[in-house]
Motif scaffolding. Structure first.
Motif, mmCIF file in Angstrom:
data_model
loop_
_atom_site.group_PDB
_atom_site.id
_atom_site.type_symbol
_atom_site.label_atom_id
_atom_site.label_comp_id
_atom_site.label_asym_id
_atom_site.label_seq_id
_atom_site.Cartn_x
_atom_site.Cartn_y
_atom_site.Cartn_z
ATOM 1 N N LYS A 390 0.820 -1.210 0.000
ATOM 2 C CA LYS A 390 0.000 0.000 0.000
ATOM 3 C C LYS A 390 0.857 1.265 0.000
ATOM 4 N N GLN A 391 2.085 1.155 0.482
ATOM 5 C CA GLN A 391 2.962 2.330 0.576
ATOM 6 C C GLN A 391 4.089 2.285 -0.448
ATOM 7 N N GLN A 392 3.850 1.605 -1.557
ATOM 8 C CA GLN A 392 4.895 1.461 -2.575
ATOM 9 C C GLN A 392 4.454 1.924 -3.963
ATOM 10 N N CYS A 393 3.313 2.595 -4.049
ATOM 11 C CA CYS A 393 2.739 2.894 -5.357
ATOM 12 C C CYS A 393 2.515 4.396 -5.558
ATOM 13 N N LEU A 394 2.441 4.789 -6.830
ATOM 14 C CA LEU A 394 2.103 6.151 -7.220
ATOM 15 C C LEU A 394 1.017 6.125 -8.280
ATOM 16 N N ARG A 395 0.071 7.076 -8.178
ATOM 17 C CA ARG A 395 -0.875 7.288 -9.275
ATOM 18 C C ARG A 395 -0.397 8.464 -10.106
ATOM 19 N N ILE A 396 -0.360 8.266 -11.423
ATOM 20 C CA ILE A 396 0.158 9.272 -12.349
ATOM 21 C C ILE A 396 -0.945 9.646 -13.332
#
Length: 426
Positions: A390-396
């Motif tokens: 949950k703390q390893q992603c980015l929305r672009i």
């Protein structure tokens, strides 16, 4: 003044999900050096000239028509503007071979309101005191689902399985049906297809399985189709809208160029539509009739569906291709980065496995090089597992220009290389 808030007042007066971090993003962009940032956070659709012109033309037609005064100067039915309801029924019946009548359709102030109505009509505490769950079968999903219920503990979601393509740095989320629990204590099911934030599209088989699991308990399934065909048709892979039985097809015209008018559409069983309509009547009477009137013209003429396929979809699909190519060229192959398969919507989703910092810390590092992307953790509403993913992603966002996206991917690659290298050295 400091008025006392009720329990629901406390719940609804706090920002949830990505809206909480948007405060920092807005303050950053309003600072003196806002022009130095590439903003990859936006959910606002790009204003496409052909689409804007269509809405101008529909407005001009409305202004010249005898119905203008009736539309603007009078209240209407809580169910919606009848010409729009008729246009939707005719379009879907012709396009999909369905047999919809006006009783199967409800127009709402945007699709977010549908999920609020549905979550609180079917989920939460029953009259007997049982907690009826609002099930999100695939996590991550739309951050707004975290705030749809007046009973926060009712919202539950489940960890997915990951289809991983190590060699090509790609992956895809799939529902883990060994975990997804839909039972007699389920009030309703909600998921987006295509998915905000990941671009994931659940297969027809997965949707059918979720629908069948819920149907066994007479549970409504609200399919958030804000990016789906026939409009705005922001699917980059073939998909078929699902509706009928216990499945409610929930649409929005926001990504079809009309976000300011807040037009949502629910298509489903008459009994479910009746409940949602009653909820809407009590909450806000009806959606904007101006937006409904011009939407009726755009749908009836076939223009909206045609422009969705010929203009809206290609615009964002090209942006995703640029982003994917830029990442493949800039990102070191040795780093454990993975781009979610681009199947639709207006966002890309980037996962950094074994990231040496949190997603929020990465967000701050990227701001230092002039890039704003959204940390991924707010997109796991209802998931109570302590899952490091949950703390390893980015929305672009794909709303930036092609040049900005390519430049931003280069900067993200440089920051990621530095972050992993520093962790390895230490």
């Amino acid at each position: 003044m400091n008025p006392a808030l009720s329990q629901f007042g406390q719940q609804m007066s706090h920002l949830t999900g990505v809206r909480a971090i948007m405060k920092d993003i807005i303050e950053t962009l309003q600072s003196g050096n806002a022009q130095d940032f590439i903003n990859l956070s936006a959910g606002n659709p790009v204003i496409l000239p052909e689409v804007e012109q269509m809405w101008r033309d529909c407005t001009a037609e409305l202004l010249e028509s005898s119905e203008y005064g009736e539309v603007i100067c009078r209240y209407g039915s809580s169910q919606g503007y009848q010409p729009l309801i008729d246009a939707i029924a005719e379009d879907f019946n012709r396009r999909y071979g369905s047999d919809l009548t006006s009783k199967n359709i409800l127009i709402t102030p945007g699709s977010q309101s549908i999920y609020f109505f549905g979550a609180n009509a079917f989920g939460g505490y029953s009259q007997s005191g049982t907690l009826k769950k609002i099930v999100l079968p695939l996590s991550p999903d739309y951050t707004g689902y975290g705030g749809v219920s007046l009973v926060p503990e009712a919202v539950v979601s489940y960890k997915p399985t990951l289809d991983l393509d190590e060699a090509n740095h790609q992956f895809k989320y799939r529902p883990d049906f060994s975990q997804v629990d839909i039972n007699a204590d389920t009030g309703c099911v909600i998921f987006s297809r295509p998915c905000n934030p990941t671009g994931n599209v659940l297969s027809d088989e997965e949707v059918a399985k979720i629908g069948d699991l819920a149907a066994a308990y007479d549970v409504p399934v609200l399919v958030d189709s804000a990016y789906a065909p026939p409009f705005p048709a922001l699917n980059f892979t073939p998909m078929t809208p699902k509706f009928g039985g216990n499945v409610v097809h929930c649409m929005s015209l926001s990504k079809a160029g009309l976000p300011g008018e807040r037009v949502g559409i629910a298509i489903g069983d008459e009994a479910i539509i009746d409940v949602l309509q009653s909820f809407q009547t009590n909450a806000c009477i009806h959606s904007s009739r101006y937006g409904q009137a011009i939407a009726a013209k755009a749908i009836a003429s076939g223009q909206l569906a045609e422009l969705s396929e010929s203009v809206v979809r290609p615009h964002y699909q090209k942006k995703f291709e640029v982003l994917e190519d830029a990442l493949n060229r800039a990102m070191p192959k040795a780093l454990p980065w993975f781009l979610h398969r681009g199947e639709g919507a207006i966002f890309a989703w980037l996962w950094f496995r074994d990231l040496p910092m949190t997603d929020k810390e990465l967000y701050r590092e990227l701001k230092q090089v002039g890039v704003i992307a959204v940390p991924g953790e707010p997109f796991f509403p209802g998931l109570r597992d302590n899952w490091v993913h949950k703390q390893q992603c980015l929305r672009i966002s794909l709303t930036a220009t092609v040049e900005e996206i390519a430049t931003a991917m280069q900067r993200i690659a440089e920051v990621a290389s530095r972050v992993y290298s520093a962790a390895f050295v230490s």
